[in-house]
Design a protein around this motif. Structure first.
Motif, short mmCIF file in Angstrom:
data_model
loop_
_atom_site.label_atom_id
_atom_site.label_comp_id
_atom_site.label_asym_id
_atom_site.label_seq_id
_atom_site.Cartn_x
_atom_site.Cartn_y
_atom_site.Cartn_z
N GLN A 1 4.43 6.91 -7.52
CA GLN A 1 5.85 6.87 -7.19
C GLN A 1 6.67 6.37 -8.37
O GLN A 1 7.68 6.99 -8.75
CB GLN A 1 6.08 5.97 -5.98
N ILE A 2 6.25 5.26 -8.96
CA ILE A 2 7.01 4.67 -10.07
C ILE A 2 7.02 5.62 -11.27
O ILE A 2 8.05 5.78 -11.94
CB ILE A 2 6.42 3.31 -10.47
N ARG A 3 5.89 6.25 -11.52
CA ARG A 3 5.80 7.19 -12.65
C ARG A 3 6.79 8.34 -12.46
O ARG A 3 7.49 8.74 -13.38
CB ARG A 3 4.38 7.73 -12.77
N LYS A 4 6.84 8.90 -11.25
CA LYS A 4 7.75 10.00 -10.96
C LYS A 4 9.21 9.58 -11.13
O LYS A 4 10.03 10.33 -11.67
CB LYS A 4 7.53 10.51 -9.52
N GLU A 5 9.53 8.38 -10.67
CA GLU A 5 10.92 7.93 -10.73
C GLU A 5 11.35 7.64 -12.17
O GLU A 5 12.47 7.98 -12.57
CB GLU A 5 11.10 6.72 -9.81
N ASP B 1 7.45 3.04 10.95
CA ASP B 1 7.69 3.38 9.55
C ASP B 1 6.50 4.11 8.95
O ASP B 1 6.66 4.99 8.09
CB ASP B 1 7.98 2.09 8.76
N ASN B 2 5.30 3.77 9.43
CA ASN B 2 4.10 4.47 8.97
C ASN B 2 4.13 5.95 9.39
O ASN B 2 3.73 6.83 8.62
CB ASN B 2 2.85 3.79 9.53
N TYR B 3 4.63 6.20 10.59
CA TYR B 3 4.76 7.60 11.03
C TYR B 3 5.80 8.33 10.18
O TYR B 3 5.65 9.52 9.88
CB TYR B 3 5.12 7.66 12.52
N TRP C 1 0.83 -1.21 0.00
CA TRP C 1 0.00 0.00 0.00
C TRP C 1 0.86 1.26 0.00
O TRP C 1 0.50 2.27 -0.61
CB TRP C 1 -0.93 -0.01 1.20
N CYS C 2 2.00 1.21 0.69
CA CYS C 2 2.90 2.37 0.70
C CYS C 2 3.39 2.69 -0.71
O CYS C 2 3.38 3.86 -1.12
CB CYS C 2 4.09 2.12 1.62
N VAL C 3 3.82 1.67 -1.44
CA VAL C 3 4.30 1.89 -2.81
C VAL C 3 3.17 2.41 -3.69
O VAL C 3 3.39 3.25 -4.57
CB VAL C 3 4.89 0.60 -3.40
N GLN C 4 1.96 1.96 -3.42
CA GLN C 4 0.81 2.42 -4.20
C GLN C 4 0.38 3.84 -3.82
O GLN C 4 -0.45 4.42 -4.51
CB GLN C 4 -0.37 1.47 -4.00
N GLY C 5 0.93 4.35 -2.71
CA GLY C 5 0.60 5.71 -2.31
C GLY C 5 -0.72 5.85 -1.58
O GLY C 5 -1.35 6.92 -1.59
N ILE D 1 -3.26 2.99 5.96
CA ILE D 1 -2.18 2.02 6.20
C ILE D 1 -2.02 1.78 7.69
O ILE D 1 -1.83 0.63 8.13
CB ILE D 1 -0.87 2.50 5.57
N GLU D 2 -2.13 2.84 8.48
CA GLU D 2 -2.01 2.67 9.94
C GLU D 2 -3.07 1.72 10.47
O GLU D 2 -2.79 0.88 11.34
CB GLU D 2 -2.12 4.02 10.65
#
Length: 308
Positions: free
Chosen positions: A280-284, A130-132, A93-97, A103-104
């Motif tokens: 994220q992937i698109r930006k990178e 890590d969520n924080y 879920w983090c990678v998916q934004g 997520i918490e």
């Protein structure tokens, strides 16, 4: 087959054995509950493979199926396995934004499911920290991660301590504390090598290289990235390899090795483009493309890669 699939996960990742196992399981002569347990474990492993291969929608779907199946089995051990799958679902879920609060909630569900497993509880606490970080609350992240680290030290979970230190290093990075960033990354690397965990070793090396780039120490960054490269290649995770290549491209460019930079950026973009597209992937991928164009035009005001 399931044991071999887990062996492959920790060596050279492949989905073929798991998919074959899931095809064979319904026709086997094992008792119904045993079949479901094998299937559930196969789904859990396959979900993690999909995550490493950048197939994020497939990872989500497969890990959610594993969680449901573990809950249907209903034993205390299966409840722990459901919580473990939830932690990897949170990573996806983090990678998916996805929103940090969403997520918490998932991580806190995992904490409940892992409450009878001391190591699992400490890992869930680490994931909460890590969520924080993900939500840019670095002070609270450091406090929670510190508690997770102490629990993992007490339990003797050296590999997980190294993973926790990498999360802590990311907090120091965001706070601009270069000394703590580098020191924590190096300690994570020492512990990872001590227990022979390739994945944690590669992650720690990348974290250290990011700090060197932030410091402008591009030779040191390249030495570190070259050490990480064969490990990451062996493991096969697309996102870590793409990050490594992009970091290398930037460091080569800063060292005026434009051919090396171009080769690294082209390889990084190719890896990003092999993954399912997220913001994220698109930006990178776009950042690599923009930097390649700038190199071609002789413009060395390159976009900095993600350092945190």
């Amino acid at each position: 087959m399931l044991a071999f699939a887990w062996y492959q996960f920790w060596t050279k990742r492949s989905s073929e054995t798991l998919i074959r196992l899931l095809e064979l399981a319904p026709s086997s002569n094992i008792g119904e509950e045993s079949i479901l347990r094998y299937i559930s474990q196969a789904h859990a492993c396959l979900g993690r493979v999909y995550l490493e291969f950048g197939r994020y929608s497939d990872a989500c779907e497969t890990l959610e199926v594993a969680r449901r199946e573990f809950h249907e089995l209903g034993t205390p051990t299966d409840r722990i396995r459901a919580g473990d799958s939830a932690l990897y679902l949170a990573d996806t879920w983090c990678v998916q934004g996805r929103p940090g609060r969403e997520i918490e909630r998932l991580v806190r569900q995992a904490q409940e499911e892992l409450s009878d497993d001391p190591k699992g509880s400490a890992r869930a606490l680490m994931q909460l920290g890590d969520n924080y970080w993900y939500r840019e609350n670095y002070a609270d992240a450091l406090e929670i991660l510190g508690r997770a680290k102490e629990s993992l030290i007490t339990l003797g979970c050296t590999a997980e301590v190294a993973e926790c230190l990498i999360c802590i290093a990311r907090c120091h990075a965001k706070q601009g504390d270069l000394e703590e960033w580098l020191k924590t990354g190096k300690e994570a690397l020492r512990l990872s090598k001590l227990v022979g965990k390739d994945e944690k070793t590669a992650d720690a090396l990348q974290m250290i290289s990011r700090c060197y780039i932030r410091m402008g120490k591009y030779d040191d960054a390249l030495v570190t990235l070259k050490e990480a490269a064969p490990i990451s290649e062996k493991l096969g995770g697309l996102l870590p390899i793409a990050h490594l290549l992009e970091l290398s491209g930037y460091a080569y460019a800063r060292n005026d090795d434009l051919l090396g930079a171009k080769i690294a950026y082209e390889a990084a973009k190719k890896k990003y483009d092999e993954m399912e597209e997220t913001n994220q992937i698109r930006k990178e991928s776009s950042r690599c493309e923009e930097n390649l164009q700038k190199i071609e035009e002789g413009d060395m005001e390159l976009e900095v890669p993600m350092l945190y």
